[in-house]
Scaffold this active site. Structure first.
Site: not given
Ligand code: GLN
Length: 481
Positions: A75, A150, A174
């Site tokens: 990532k 994400s 994410s």
């Molecule tokens: N959707 C959540 C956020 O926008 C989690 C994102 C994540 O786990 N990085 O914060």
């Protein structure tokens, strides 16, 4: 070659059925063929081929690890020395990391081949990969649908078989949510299990790296190589890493599964309920017992999370000031102009929204009402899990309210997007480990089952996932690309 598991590939490399260079070239070709998915921000072809050559030499000496010579990808939140590390943001579009994240170092040390850097929501803020400066990732099962976020690039790359396995990070879902949307297996370990050093910070008390792959076995192999104490991360836990593959085949007889009544309600989409019910039936056949549990504070998870995560991000992202890292505006008039324009130009809309919310929640006069209150709620949610996990071994739940939605469907409405995190966010607030396991399809789109365990029970979660994958083949299905 791209359909094989890590163990099968390691065997093929050892017996010289193919070399790591050939394997790497094969994946690099697939990445080019499927560039329209937008899974990668950067493909590190030369670095990968050199690593593959070194891996072949190491395999020849008989000192190889299971991951030696295996093409994987990171990532783009993990710093990779001398390679662009963007975190999905224009702010870091010109950032070449001067050092490796610990996770990257560990994987380099075992000889894994890094194919490149995977697309993600900007600074990991998002649930659909649509906030990326590099554009949305397409879901390999339906290119009009989001890949999830994400870690959307990570999930799409595994589902489309552009990499054998990948790293991801999970602050509020994410790893699990894109894994569910793309029909792959993902594990977010206990907070502190994987080093955060060199993993660009979003919300430090929630962020945790983990592994994503097609099967639980592959996810276990990768997680094992990532996990462990790191003196460079003060929140990493100094406890030995068990062999995550050792327990994969343990029978599930007598396993107590809790189903939170607050999650399995009439509001849950009927197809989703039917799919998860079928998965739970399968577990009963494997010898598990199912019991209802109650976690009354789960309903506060989204507001508490969005206050805490925004507060932490507003502090973490203050380092991007146009002076030290990344984007700097042209011809600043003075220091204030340098800060405001560099940040104004470098950050996208969602990141700015979070910084504003976080700064507000932390400001004098509001701190007690928002931030402190959210921290108190966080404790109540942790206690709910503690109570439930004193009655049962693991908790099952949906990963997402629906299968992948369409690109563009929710991005204009942040609240609707935040609500998509309802099943994943509470787990990060409590710091517990959880997995997403492919459990079926609705209208041709994959659905995940979430398995949540007690602290440091990653081996048990992987065992639970592996057992299911021996009697189902959801994880073996591949999209027709
Ligand atoms: N959707 C959540 C956020 O926008 C989690 C994102 C994540 O786990 N990085 O914060």
């Amino acid at each position: 070659m791209h359909t094989k598991s890590i163990t099968e590939l390691a065997q093929g490399l050892r017996t010289k059925e193919f070399s790591s260079v050939e394997l790497t070239q094969h994946f690099l070709t697939r990445i080019k063929q499927h560039a329209d998915l937008n899974a990668f921000v950067t493909v590190t072809e030369d670095i990968a081929l050199h690593a593959a050559q070194r891996a072949d030499a190491r395999i020849a000496t008989g000192t190889a690890d299971l991951l030696t010579g295996i093409p994987m990808a990171h990532k783009d939140i993990f710093c990779t020395k001398d390679v662009k590390t963007t975190c999905g943001s224009k702010m870091l579009d010109n950032f070449i990391a001067p050092y490796n994240a610990t996770v990257v170092e560990k994987l380099n040390a075992v000889g894994a081949v890094n194919l490149g850097k995977l697309n993600m929501d900007e600074f990991a803020m998002g649930s659909s990969n649509e906030t990326s400066f590099y554009g949305a990732v397409k879901n390999p099962w339906n290119k009009n649908a989001v890949a999830g976020g994400s870690s959307g690039g990570s999930a799409a790359a595994v589902a489309a078989q552009l990499a054998v396995c990948v790293t991801g990070t999970d602050t509020g879902g994410s790893i699990r949510q894109p894994a569910a949307f793309c029909g792959i297996t993902g594990i977010k370990p206990t907070y502190g299990r994987v080093s955060r050093y060199g993993m660009i910070a979003y919300a430090s008390s929630l962020d945790q790296g983990g592994s994503m792959a097609r099967s639980a076995e592959d996810a276990a192999i990768l997680l094992h190589a990532m996990a462990g104490f790191d003196a460079k991360d003060s929140t990493s836990v100094d406890a030995p890493v068990p062999d995550y593959c050792a327990d994969l085949n343990k029978p599930l007889t007598g396993l107590k599964i809790g189903l939170p009544k607050e999650f399995f309600t009439a509001d849950l989409n009927a197809d989703m309920t039917a799919t998860l019910d079928a998965a739970i039936e399968e577990y009963k056949k494997l010898g598990a017992e199912v019991k209802e549990v109650s976690m009354p504070n789960l309903k506060y998870a989204i507001p508490a999370y969005y206050v805490i995560a925004s507060a932490e991000c507003s502090s973490n992202l203050s380092r991007f000031d146009g002076v030290r890292f990344g984007h700097r505006c042209k011809n600043p008039e003075d220091l204030t102009d340098l800060y405001t324009r560099s940040r104004g130009e470098g950050f996208g809309k969602e990141v700015k929204r979070r910084i504003l919310m976080g700064t507000y929640a932390l400001s004098a006069g509001y701190y007690d009402a928002y931030y402190l209150k959210a921290q108190q709620v966080r404790r109540l949610i942790s206690d709910d899990f503690k109570n439930a996990l004193s009655e049962v071994d693991v908790i099952f739940s949906p990963v997402t309210p629906t299968p992948a939605f369409n690109i563009g469907e929710k991005i204009a409405n942040p609240i609707e997007m935040y609500l998509a995190d309802i099943y994943t966010i509470a787990i990060n607030l409590a710091g517990l480990p959880a997995m997403s396991i492919p459990a079926g399809f609705i209208n041709g789109l994959p659905v995940g089952l979430q398995v949540i365990g007690n602290y440091f029970t990653e081996a048990q979660l992987l065992n639970i996932a592996h057992a299911y994958q021996q009697v189902t083949d959801w994880h073996k299905q591949t999209p027709s690309l």
